[in-house]
Design a protein around this motif. Structure first.
Motif, PDB file in Angstrom:
ATOM      1  N   GLU A 218       0.854  -1.192   0.000  1.00  0.00           N
ATOM      2  CA  GLU A 218       0.000   0.000   0.000  1.00  0.00           C
ATOM      3  C   GLU A 218       0.886   1.236   0.000  1.00  0.00           C
ATOM      4  OE1 GLU A 218      -3.157   2.337   2.947  1.00  0.00           O
ATOM      5  OE2 GLU A 218      -2.638   0.235   3.340  1.00  0.00           O
ATOM      6  N   TYR A 224      -3.549   9.733   5.182  1.00  0.00           N
ATOM      7  CA  TYR A 224      -4.395   8.537   5.147  1.00  0.00           C
ATOM      8  C   TYR A 224      -4.086   7.557   6.286  1.00  0.00           C
ATOM      9  CZ  TYR A 224      -6.019   9.755   0.414  1.00  0.00           C
ATOM     10  OH  TYR A 224      -6.571  10.374  -0.676  1.00  0.00           O
ATOM     11  N   MET A 225      -3.021   7.814   7.052  1.00  0.00           N
ATOM     12  CA  MET A 225      -2.625   6.900   8.128  1.00  0.00           C
ATOM     13  C   MET A 225      -3.401   7.149   9.424  1.00  0.00           C
ATOM     14  SD  MET A 225      -0.317   4.929   6.799  1.00  0.00           S
ATOM     15  CE  MET A 225      -1.163   5.089   5.218  1.00  0.00           C
ATOM     16  N   ARG A 226      -4.024   8.293   9.527  1.00  0.00           N
ATOM     17  CA  ARG A 226      -4.702   8.650  10.776  1.00  0.00           C
ATOM     18  C   ARG A 226      -5.792   7.643  11.132  1.00  0.00           C
ATOM     19  NH1 ARG A 226      -4.453  13.073  13.635  1.00  0.00           N
ATOM     20  NH2 ARG A 226      -3.386  14.214  11.957  1.00  0.00           N
ATOM     21  N   ARG A 228      -5.486   4.551  12.112  1.00  0.00           N
ATOM     22  CA  ARG A 228      -5.225   3.145  11.817  1.00  0.00           C
ATOM     23  C   ARG A 228      -4.249   2.539  12.819  1.00  0.00           C
ATOM     24  NH1 ARG A 228      -3.596   2.667   5.591  1.00  0.00           N
ATOM     25  NH2 ARG A 228      -3.873   0.468   6.119  1.00  0.00           N
ATOM     26  N   THR A 229      -4.308   1.218  12.975  1.00  0.00           N
ATOM     27  CA  THR A 229      -3.298   0.468  13.724  1.00  0.00           C
ATOM     28  C   THR A 229      -2.688  -0.534  12.760  1.00  0.00           C
ATOM     29  OG1 THR A 229      -4.514   0.677  15.804  1.00  0.00           O
ATOM     30  CG2 THR A 229      -2.848  -1.056  15.671  1.00  0.00           C
ATOM     31  N   LEU A 230      -1.383  -0.446  12.562  1.00  0.00           N
ATOM     32  CA  LEU A 230      -0.725  -1.214  11.509  1.00  0.00           C
ATOM     33  C   LEU A 230       0.038  -2.386  12.116  1.00  0.00           C
ATOM     34  CD1 LEU A 230       0.570   1.898   9.536  1.00  0.00           C
ATOM     35  CD2 LEU A 230      -1.552   0.616   9.172  1.00  0.00           C
ATOM     36  N   ARG A 254       0.955   4.795  15.097  1.00  0.00           N
ATOM     37  CA  ARG A 254       0.196   3.822  14.308  1.00  0.00           C
ATOM     38  C   ARG A 254       0.794   2.415  14.444  1.00  0.00           C
ATOM     39  NH1 ARG A 254      -3.778   5.746  14.877  1.00  0.00           N
ATOM     40  NH2 ARG A 254      -2.581   7.177  16.159  1.00  0.00           N
TER      41      ARG A 254
END
Length: 350
Positions: A218, A224-226, A228-230, A254
């Motif tokens: 990705e 766009y990362m706000r 999220r938990t990666l 994140r």
């Protein structure tokens, strides 16, 4: 006249060391003030080094010995490799050249091995291998992004992670996003192009596209990362000097379980509005000394692009230092002038 001889074991190594039309030999001779001569000895060759002082001849011999080892690992020894070896030896860091070794990070889609080309790059790769979060800070051309992507592909191939996430702040470097043609994705793509290029090199276009369709890879803007938990991911934040402190904190938080994050950037090329502090600069100070977080600083010596890039970086650094010195002098003069009375010119105070 001081003389030293370096034995060359590999039959074709001497030609690589001397270079095309003896260009590499000429660089060594000019740098150390010595003379190099090739001699055939029994089953192999040797290089005779002559000079006026023990110090210069010893340094030149160390350089030739290192290049002889390098010749066994590569088809061509570039003038850039010679220049790097000479600079390291002149700085008293010749022994660190042996740290480079022959370790291959991964193999590109065309079968080309990706290896660290400088000691700084080797240390950077080791930092990524050993730590959960790494901040790679340094000038353009040091391989910060390329090596991070190589380590991400390696982790994916070895099933250490299940996906790769690459992100960048969408900050205009003098251009305006709204004037670019197309929809939002089309407007954003130019900012992410260096990440695409690195992945194309590592995986090939077809493999890359398949992995994107499956969600294994990705690439997206930092915004766009706000939220999220990666988990189980190898995450790379590129051009992080253009992230604000708030964005940097958001990105670093994140990180999920079994994940690794690499943050890269060049603090001398910030495109943020004047007066806006860089999140990368703040993170370097805030995160220093925390266990499992490494901060690796590259220097112009680690630049692996065209040799002129090193000279350009040095010239800009010299210019910036001179500008800072002049600004400090002007500030000092203004300060002292404000401490005098208009009538007498005498300093105020008790």
């Amino acid at each position: 006249m001081i003389r030293k001889t370096v034995k060359i074991e590999q039959p074709d190594a001497t030609a690589k060391i001397f270079g095309s039309f003896d260009a590499n030999a000429a660089l060594i001779e000019a740098h150390f003030g010595v003379t190099l001569r090739n001699r055939a000895e029994g089953n192999g060759d040797s290089v005779l080094i002559e000079g006026e002082t023990e110090e210069t001849v010893t340094a030149a011999a160390q350089c030739v010995a290192y290049l002889a080892e390098l010749a066994a690992k590569t088809d061509v020894i570039s003038d850039q490799s010679v220049q790097y070896a000479m600079e390291m030896i002149a700085a008293g860091q010749g022994n660190e050249l042996r740290e480079l070794g022959d370790a291959c990070i991964c193999v590109t889609s065309r079968g080309k091995p990706v290896k660290a080309k400088t000691v700084g790059q080797k240390q950077y790769v080791e930092a990524i291998r050993k730590n959960t979060i790494v901040l790679g800070v340094g000038p353009a051309g040091t391989g910060k992004t390329f090596l991070a992507v190589a380590m991400a592909v390696k982790s994916l191939r070895e099933k250490q992670v299940s996906r790769i996430i690459l992100t960048r702040p969408a900050i205009e470097a003098g251009e305006k996003l709204g004037f670019l043609p197309g929809d939002l994705q089309s407007k954003i793509d130019p900012y992410l192009r260096p990440l695409y290029d690195a992945l194309y090199e590592m995986l090939g276009v077809e493999t890359y596209q398949k992995l994107v369709e499956k969600g294994v890879i990705e690439i997206a803007p930092l915004a766009y990362m706000r939220g999220r938990t990666l988990d189980d991911s190898f995450i790379i934040l590129d051009e992080a000097q253009n992230a604000t402190p708030e964005q940097m904190k958001m990105f670093l938080t994140r990180l999920g379980f079994n994940s690794k994050a690499v943050v890269t950037g060049d603090l001398t090329q910030t495109d943020l509005p004047r007066g806006q502090k860089s999140g990368l600069s703040a993170a370097v100070k805030i995160l220093e000394g925390i266990d499992d977080i490494a901060i690796h600083a590259f220097s112009e010596r680690d630049v692996v692009r065209h040799r002129l890039v090193q000279k350009i970086i040095k010239a800009y650094e010299k210019y910036d230092r001179e500008q800072l010195r002049r600004e400090q002098e002007r500030s000092g003069k203004r300060y002292h002038a404000s401490k005098k009375t208009p009538e007498t010119g005498e300093k105020r105070g008790r």
